[in-house]
Design an enzyme around this catalytic site. Sequence first.
Site, mmCIF file in Angstrom:
data_model
loop_
_atom_site.group_PDB
_atom_site.id
_atom_site.type_symbol
_atom_site.label_atom_id
_atom_site.label_comp_id
_atom_site.label_asym_id
_atom_site.label_seq_id
_atom_site.Cartn_x
_atom_site.Cartn_y
_atom_site.Cartn_z
ATOM 1 N N ARG A 164 0.817 -1.206 0.000
ATOM 2 C CA ARG A 164 0.000 0.000 0.000
ATOM 3 C C ARG A 164 0.852 1.258 0.000
ATOM 4 N NH1 ARG A 164 -4.830 2.001 1.236
ATOM 5 N NH2 ARG A 164 -5.747 -0.054 1.217
ATOM 6 N N ILE A 208 -7.980 4.499 0.983
ATOM 7 C CA ILE A 208 -7.559 5.363 2.085
ATOM 8 C C ILE A 208 -6.130 5.809 1.814
ATOM 9 C CG2 ILE A 208 -7.061 5.395 4.557
ATOM 10 C CD1 ILE A 208 -9.393 3.308 4.786
ATOM 11 N N HIS A 213 -19.078 12.600 0.572
ATOM 12 C CA HIS A 213 -19.506 11.340 1.189
ATOM 13 C C HIS A 213 -21.032 11.242 1.115
ATOM 14 C CE1 HIS A 213 -19.174 7.864 3.800
ATOM 15 N NE2 HIS A 213 -20.207 8.329 4.459
#
Length: 191
Positions: free
Chosen positions: A57, A84, A99
Amino acid sequence: MLVSGSGTNLQALLDADDLGGEVVLVGADRHGVRALERAMSAGVDTAVVAFADYDDRDAWDAALHVRVAAAEPDLVVLAGFMRILASRWVRSWPLLNTHPALLPAFPGAHAIPDALDHGVKVTGATVHYVVEEVDAGPIVAQEAVPVLPDDTAEALHERLKMVEHRLLVDAVRLHCRGRLAVDGRHVRIAS
Ligand code: GRF
């Protein structure tokens, strides 16, 4: 701007009058998404840094960060970006995220099914500045959207997106004009 999907929020920004800025790069974490086509049609540079191409990641995150830094943005907008990001991002730029729920209710990647499962009568859209904790940053704008008796996730999402487009364009416009000031958890809007 970072995207992972259809890019209707991107389209709203591309179509907006008087934004006070321009979209300089559209970055994606995967190939072949509709948002990239929208960017190309508008003549905006694109960068795909595919999560699947990296062993870990942090290597992926760092590579995307380098690519975005090269575009020298003043603001990074996340709209339907499904990964993320590491803390290097919040140290580098202000970031806005949209969101599809009324935060702090229903954070995370499943906001719409979570709201339907919970049986709420009202949900909505939130545009907020990004902090390290997911979906927890200072709120710029929110608007409620009623949940209808036989709503499906798809139908509700379509109605939420209409609101998200408007809130995101307004928030980016205000940010670009220097009218948003973050004061702890509060975002003050200068007239
Ligand atoms: C938006 O509803 C966003 O809030 C959510 O994913 C959707 C992205 O839509 N996380 P689009 O790619 O901008 O059409």
